[in-house]
Design an enzyme around this catalytic site. Structure first.
Site, PDB file in Angstrom:
ATOM      1  N   CYS A 434       2.227   2.512  -3.921  1.00 22.02           N
ATOM      2  CA  CYS A 434       0.966   2.307  -3.087  1.00 22.02           C
ATOM      3  C   CYS A 434      -0.406   2.311  -4.045  1.00 22.02           C
ATOM      4  O   CYS A 434      -1.010   1.373  -4.324  1.00 22.02           O
ATOM      5  CB  CYS A 434       0.986   3.209  -2.046  1.00 22.02           C
ATOM      6  SG  CYS A 434       2.314   2.759  -0.725  1.00 22.02           S
ATOM      7  N   GLU A 436      -0.621   5.138  -6.601  1.00 24.43           N
ATOM      8  CA  GLU A 436      -0.579   6.156  -7.527  1.00 24.43           C
ATOM      9  C   GLU A 436      -0.828   5.867  -8.966  1.00 24.43           C
ATOM     10  O   GLU A 436      -0.040   5.288  -9.472  1.00 24.43           O
ATOM     11  CB  GLU A 436       0.855   6.742  -7.240  1.00 24.43           C
ATOM     12  CG  GLU A 436       1.143   6.986  -5.899  1.00 24.43           C
ATOM     13  CD  GLU A 436       2.018   6.026  -4.986  1.00 24.43           C
ATOM     14  OE1 GLU A 436       1.399   4.930  -4.699  1.00 24.43           O
ATOM     15  OE2 GLU A 436       3.173   6.028  -4.966  1.00 24.43           O
TER      16      GLU A 436
END
Length: 840
Positions: A434, A436
């Site tokens: 997502c 990170e």
């Protein structure tokens, strides 16, 4: 297909046809991998686990059906049918057996499964009873840890039931030296290893496993070469020429280094696909694709720009061919068949110069041409990013797919340095899954390791450690024991410490299980320093090791704490006891609504009585302003519960409107979680680092939380990421961005997620484009970490709910990923629809 903005051109007919294959696909469950894997395990029970894993991959790559789809230029598939899924029983399987008859009845992420496949899997699964990673992980967990999971304080489902993903390997190593070169590195490491060390016994097994895995990858490519030659016999002359070129390339790469852009694309893809075959961990991310691929394009003088773009478009299609089946509960947190293959462009070089190159722009064009949800396309922005690059990215945003996501170098690089990365490695970060950040090819980040329900922890704090009637956390005081706001905050801190401890214990249990039962030698050979250390990534072989659980519900906790502080302890408009009664009854909407008297009972001392007595004592003309006295809470009458709820919603400032007092409350709520997380270490000698993002779990996690003090009703979704609560950011997009920027994003170094939604009319024309770019620059100047935009008319989303067959290519941003809107569970669709729709 969406109308393309100027500057992107049109995709070729080939790309359009391949795209239709994905859109028309009906995802199904295939059993080849599960069958071959199980056969291999039965044959290798006497071997060390790392060798069993290598032997299993070798057998799978030798026997998995080899498929070249019509018109493909980039080949390599995990399944026979497009967009379908293999089964990975070594991680977990009982849930799939239980859900056989519901797979095609789900409200989202449906799969078909044949009766034959059911019978085959039902015969395979008994072998795995007691042998899975999920069973071993459960055996490591403490009872209090398991209880916390049962009560939905947190979930570790991502790696609990699946393979480990969330990684970017060193693709450049494969592109430059091939697997033959990596095998030579392994042989050199074997020669240099200390044979007298007792560790060498395990190291030698690892080295042998890597050699087996690399050789299996080479043979897998050769199988595609043979398949292409077979297919070339009975096709058109043009297709024959294409297939013969595919055969030549697959005979060359990834065995050897690539010498052209086409070879680099094919080498990249086969490597990427085999990682997925070895383990079904999602978020296997290409990371800085434009940096390691551009040298092959720049040096390739035989390829035309048109051919290079078509190859890139074909590669983008292949990303959408990969799929996985999750258990039904997990689909609520990962709705829309996401694989989170995050591909990022732009940013800066390891030396601190701007990294934008022609391939950065071509990747945007491929995203526009294909208009599907994979890859998760992202861009890095910093002070020296060219304006043309930013504006081009904003044009992609205007297409309405929720792509790209934007990341701020000025926050992420210092955050990574603070976690121990070198300056050069931090500058070279990519995004995984997502939102990170990690150093590609050097990190085992264990991102997305858990979802932690911050709102549930506050609920438990207001109930003296209870979840319902169950004593789950420590006793930190009943409501009557809270005499000031600091008492409430201290209870929240203590409950947070307790549950974060059990969160990290759960993550470490799963971590240990993967190291013991599912090491990944193929993946590990492309991550430093696994070969030099003689260890898989699961055993701590990576240069950098982290575990990253994410907190969910930042705005809800901040707004709730603000309401308690303001209305209970500062203004005295409601007592904490009466507020809790209202929350327990869901503001009167449950059957257990308490009957509370609206007027003072006989003998009760009221506020008006006290005020009158003071006036008599002091005299009417004393000059003392008695209105400054805090008014005690009046009893909450049953009929006034909705009025109380409206007071909580409208009578207290809300996060997302650039109001310092409440923004700092949200910052404090998030910081308490993040600071607690970073106290812990993982079994790979690494540290925990917190993130603040939900995927789509904010919807599912909301069902486990009762009514909250910000006026939210029981069961409603929590806020997504660090975004304001739905509908509460009513002061415009800049104010919302200003609030989000006040959070300490560098502390949440595992990533933060900020969603904004615009009506398409807000971004029309050159002015709209420049307004969006200015919003981005301003947000990043204030040290925001990440933002992404849904640009879609609410009426279109509502129409898609009613007639999904007409909107099968409607792609929207869910959280840290985009998905086809019609594939989402309705609860997730509704959450997207109800988000604040901004305009400039």
């Amino acid at each position: 297909m969406n109308n393309l903005s100027r500057g992107f051109g049109e995709p070729t007919q080939r790309v359009q046809a391949l795209r239709e294959q994905i859109l028309n696909a009906s995802p199904r469950i295939e059993t080849d991998r599960a069958r071959i894997l199980t056969e291999s395990y039965k044959e290798t029970e006497s071997l060390p686990m790392v060798l069993r894993r290598a032997k299993a991959l070798e057998k799978i790559l030798a026997e998995l059906p080899v498929i070249i789809r019509s018109g493909e230029l980039i080949v390599g598939s995990l399944t026979v049918e497009p967009h379908s899924a293999q089964v990975f029983p070594e991680f977990s399987n009982q849930w799939l057996l239980n859900e056989f008859d519901r797979l095609n009845q789900r409200t989202g992420d449906r799969f078909t499964i044949s009766e034959e496949a059911k019978r085959e899997l039902a015969a395979i699964f008994p072998y795995w009873q007691g042998k899975t990673t999920s069973e071993l992980a459960t055996s490591y967990m403490m009872q209090d840890t398991l209880a916390s999971i049962e009560e939905n304080v947190f979930t570790v489902g991502n790696y609990y039931f699946n393979g480990v993903g969330h990684i970017a390997v060193d693709y450049a190593k494969v592109l430059h030296k091939g697997f033959k070169g990596i095998m030579q590195d392994v042989l050199a490491a074997m020669d240099a290893a200390d044979k007298r060390s007792p560790d060498y016994l395990k190291q030698e097994a690892f080295f042998k496993a890597v050699l087996i895995s690399c050789n299996a990858a080479i043979n897998f490519a050769h199988r595609y070469a043979r398949k292409a030659r077979e297919m070339a016999d009975d096709v058109s002359p043009q297709r024959r020429s294409e297939l013969m070129e595919i055969a030549r390339i697959c005979e060359t790469v990834p065995e050897n280094g690539a010498s052209s852009f086409y070879e680099a694309c094919q080498s990249f893809w086969l490597t990427h696909a085999i990682i997925q075959i070895e383990s079904n961990g999602h978020s296997i991310s290409p990371a800085r694709f434009d940096q390691y691929m551009y040298p092959f394009l720049a040096q390739d003088h035989s390829i035309t720009p048109e051919m290079a773009q078509e190859l890139l478009d074909c590669l983008w299609i292949k990303f959408n061919d990969i799929n996985k089946v999750r258990d039904e509960d997990s689909t609520k947190g990962f709705g829309g068949y996401p694989m989170f293959q995050n591909l990022i462009v732009g940013g800066q070089t390891r030396g601190g110069l701007d990294a934008t190159n022609p391939l950065s722009y071509m990747a945007m064009t491929a995203t526009a041409h294909v208009s599907l949800h994979e890859p998760s396309f992202s861009v890095r922005i910093w002070a020296k990013s060219p304006d043309d690059f930013l504006l081009k990215a904003c044009e992609v945003s205007r297409l309405g797919m929720g792509i790209p996501a934007y990341y701020n170098d000025e926050v992420i690089i210092p955050a990574l340095i603070n976690r121990g990365l070198s300056l050069e490695d931090a500058r070279d970060y990519g995004i995984i899954g997502c939102v990170e950040p990690q150093s590609p090819g050097k990190t085992e980040g264990w991102h997305d390791a858990a979802f932690f329900n911050m709102s549930k922890v506050l609920e438990i704090a207001l109930n003296n450690g209870r979840s319902g009637t169950r004593q789950l956390g420590p006793k930190t005081g009943e409501i009557a024991d809270f005499h000031c706001f600091d008492d409430v905050l201290e209870a929240y801190r203590k409950q947070m410490a307790w549950f974060v401890h059990h969160l990290t214990a759960a993550d470490n249990s799963v971590d240990l299980a993967h190291a013991e039962r599912a090491p990944l030698p193929f993946l590990s050979c492309m991550v430093d320093d696994c070969i030099s250390r003689g260890k898989t990534v699961q055993e701590g072989g990576a240069h950098y090791n982290f575990t990253g659980p994410q907190g969910v519900g930042v705005a809800n906790v901040g707004d709730s704490l603000m309401a308690i502080k303001r209305l209970v302890f500062e203004e005295g408009r409601v007592s904490l006891a009466h507020l809790k009664e209202a929350l327990d009854s869901n503001f009167g909407l449950s059957a257990e609504t308490p009957s509370v008297p609206a007027k003072a009972e006989e003998g009760e001392v009221t506020y008006d009585m006290v005020l009158g007595a003071l006036k008599k004592i002091l005299g009417e003309n004393s000059g003392i302003d008695l209105s400054a006295l805090a008014k005690p809470a009046e009893p909450v009458a049953q009929g006034s519960l909705e009025a109380l709820r409206q007071m909580l919603i409208n009578g207290v400032p809300k996060f997302g409107n650039d109001i310092d007092e409440v923004d700092m409350m949200a910052r404090a709520a998030a910081e308490i979680y993040c600071r607690e997380v970073e106290k812990y270490r993982n079994p790979r000698s690494g540290v925990f680092q917190a993130g603040l993002y939900p995927v789509s779990a904010n919807v599912a996690m909301g069902t486990a939380v009762g009514a909250t003090a910000d006026g939210r009703l029981a069961g409603e979704p929590l806020p997504d990421g660090v975004s304001p609560s739905r509908g509460m950011d009513c002061s415009g997009p800049t104010a919302a961005a200003n609030s989000v920027a006040k959070l300490d994003h560098a502390l949440a170094s595992n990533g933060t997620l900020f969603n904004q939604k615009f009506h398409p009319a807000a971004l029309k024309g050159e002015d709209g484009l420049h307004h969006l770019a200015a919003l981005l620059r301003g947000f990043f100047d204030q040290k925001g970490m990440h933002v992404q935009f849904n640009v879609v008319d609410r009426s279109i989303l509502l129409a898609a709910q009613k007639e999904p067959e007409k909107y099968r290519d409607l792609v929207v941003r869910v959280a840290g990923y985009s998905a086809q809107f019609v594939s989402l569970d309705k609860s997730v669709q509704d959450d997207i629809i109800m988000r604040t729709e901004h305009s400039f």
